[in-house]
Enzyme design. Structure first.
Site, PDB file in Angstrom:
ATOM      1  N   PHE A 119       0.812  -1.217   0.000  1.00  0.00           N
ATOM      2  CA  PHE A 119       0.000   0.000   0.000  1.00  0.00           C
ATOM      3  C   PHE A 119       0.846   1.268   0.000  1.00  0.00           C
ATOM      4  CE2 PHE A 119       0.039   2.317   4.071  1.00  0.00           C
ATOM      5  CZ  PHE A 119       0.882   1.509   4.805  1.00  0.00           C
ATOM      6  N   LYS A 120       2.116   1.146   0.361  1.00  0.00           N
ATOM      7  CA  LYS A 120       2.961   2.344   0.418  1.00  0.00           C
ATOM      8  C   LYS A 120       3.072   3.029  -0.940  1.00  0.00           C
ATOM      9  CE  LYS A 120       5.435   1.391   4.657  1.00  0.00           C
ATOM     10  NZ  LYS A 120       4.870   0.087   5.062  1.00  0.00           N
TER      11      LYS A 120
END
Ligand code: PLP
Length: 477
Positions: A119-120
């Protein structure tokens, strides 16, 4: 809009002024003076926006000092299907951050279909374009220095590769990352990416970064910056997908939802807290930890007691193996009614190696009003959740998402739609998937055989002078 420091001793600054920096000069973290509010009319209008347009709408509230046309160009360039829709072959391939419904009222928000399968990428890719824009405006350049044990470093490198004015010096512990993570980083051939394998463990690499950052003259001369999880640009970009998830899981803006968030440094869930303060109808923010349960302990007992490296366990959800949550100060600042004196007193205790306890204070009574609940998940829980999700719903989830799903189901209030944030894809954690399911996770086509690609990195002792000299040698004058 201006940003102030949690410690209350720094001059308020604009979004672009804090974008390239890290901590405020007084050692605090920046937050907006007041959270921008989203009106009912705006919520109604935002419901049907594309991800890129939603990102523009949300970021406009945080970065009013970037001209609208410029910001629009940046969000349009960042949030494209080419970057965000390639990883999961069983997904809705037209959408960025699609919502997968496991059963009515139980959803997974897919945030890991970007270049590094975590998700980064959702925020880091925007940061890469914002950095390039800001440096262009200032006719300046930046050397990003960081240490990684996996996810952050690769997300930063994929966001910054090929960007004008930016070089990335990323330290990693030699031989300590998985073959897949190593290949993801070291196979990059861009001339502005420098992978440095340090002989030592992650903390040795982290200490080198701190030592360089503490040399203020060197830091200024060689324009050293960071992209770690306290960066405000990252937090604000993470607010966007809470809106996206809310709209996808509800029919109208009268509904309430719960989000469940696999947590480590408290960056991801801090963005959820901010979305809620802006007016998004979030009834519950469910914080999930693994065996490293320092945050769960706080929400259950009122005691925040960071632990040392020796008491930090290595788990099968390694990106949450954190015992000191770098963004937590932002939440506590709001909890204490933005009283910087109180905040400084609490962090004085923490920085002296101690703890603070809010039980029996008005802050403990105020805590339920913030919507947080928490829980913890262990290796056995992860295996069981990965297995049951696969058997019941045919969806393969990674170890971190499993922690979130397990705690989410346990803590959700009945009747509330639950949105679990997916923080990585199973392909990144093959070993545990094999243990849980007895089969291999699927890999995106572009990453098959990535371990066999040519790799480049320099190997270095944990020596500050050697690192400084390497940066000097690779910074054009
Ligand atoms: C970074 C990360 C987390 C933790 O997020 P925080 O913002 O640090 O709380 C959880 N899962 C994965 C896969 C991550 O990479």
């Amino acid at each position: 809009m201006k940003y102030l420091s949690t410690r209350g001793l720094a001059t308020p600054k604009s979004f672009t002024e804090i974008l390239l920096g890290g901590l405020a000069p007084d050692g605090g973290l920046y937050l907006p003076e007041e959270y921008p509010q989203v009106t009912r009319k705006e919520l109604d209008d935002w419901r049907t926006l594309s991800y890129a347009d939603l990102a523009f709408a949300v970021m406009s509230k945080f970065a009013p000092d970037i001209p609208a046309a410029d910001l629009k160009a940046i969000t349009d360039k960042t949030y494209t299907a080419e970057v965000y829709c390639n990883a999961r072959t069983d997904s809705d391939t037209r959408q960025i951050a699609p919502l997968r419904t496991l059963e009515p009222g139980l959803h997974i928000l897919e945030l890991s279909n970007g270049p590094t399968l975590a998700f980064k990428d959702m925020a880091m890719q925007l940061l890469g374009n914002l950095f390039e824009y800001a440096l262009d405006q200032q006719h300046d350049a930046l050397n990003i220095l960081g240490a990684t044990s996996g996810d952050t470093g690769s997300a930063a490198e994929y966001a910054m590769r090929g960007k004008r004015g930016i070089r990335v010096f990323m330290l990693s512990p030699r031989g300590k990352m998985s073959a897949f993570q190593t290949a993801q980083m070291y196979s990059l051939q861009d001339p502005n990416i420098f992978n440095i394998a340090v002989r030592g463990v992650f903390d040795d690499a982290q200490d080198l970064v701190k030592a360089v950052s503490n040399d203020l003259a060197y830091k200024a001369q060689y324009k050293i910056g960071t992209v770690n999880s306290i960066n405000w640009g990252r937090i604000s970009a993470q607010v966007v997908y809470y809106f996206k998830g809310y709209f996808a899981a509800t029919q109208s803006n009268d509904e309430q939802v719960a989000f469940s968030v696999p947590s480590g440094n408290f960056g991801n869930i801090c963005a959820g807290h901010i979305a809620r303060r802006m007016g998004l109808p979030i009834a519950q923010l469910i914080l999930a930890t693994n065996e490293n349960d320092v945050l769960d302990e706080f929400f259950r007992t009122g005691v925040y007691r960071p632990r040392g490296t020796a008491q930090t366990f290595q788990t099968s959800s390694p990106s949450m193996d954190i015992s000191k949550a770098s963004n937590f100060e932002r939440f506590i600042f709001d909890l204490v009614g933005r009283d910087s004196v109180k905040l400084r007193a609490f962090w004085g205790q923490v920085e002296a190696g101690g703890a603070f306890d809010i039980k029996g204070t008005p802050y403990w009574d105020a805590l339920p009003g913030f919507g947080f609940v928490s829980g913890k998940s262990t290796h056995a829980d992860r295996l069981a959740t990965i297995r049951s999700t696969w058997e019941k719903y045919g969806m393969m989830i990674d170890t971190h998402t499993a922690d979130g799903l397990k705690v989410g189901i346990e803590q959700r209030r009945p009747g509330l739609p639950l949105i679990c944030l997916e923080t990585a894809l199973p392909a990144k954690f093959e070993e545990t998937i094999r243990e849980a399911l007895g089969r291999e996770p699927e890999r995106p086509a572009g990453m098959l055989g990535i371990e066999n690609m040519p790799q480049q990195c320099v190997v270095m002792d944990a020596n500050v002078e050697a690192l400084k000299a390497y940066i000097v040698a690779n910074t054009p004058r």
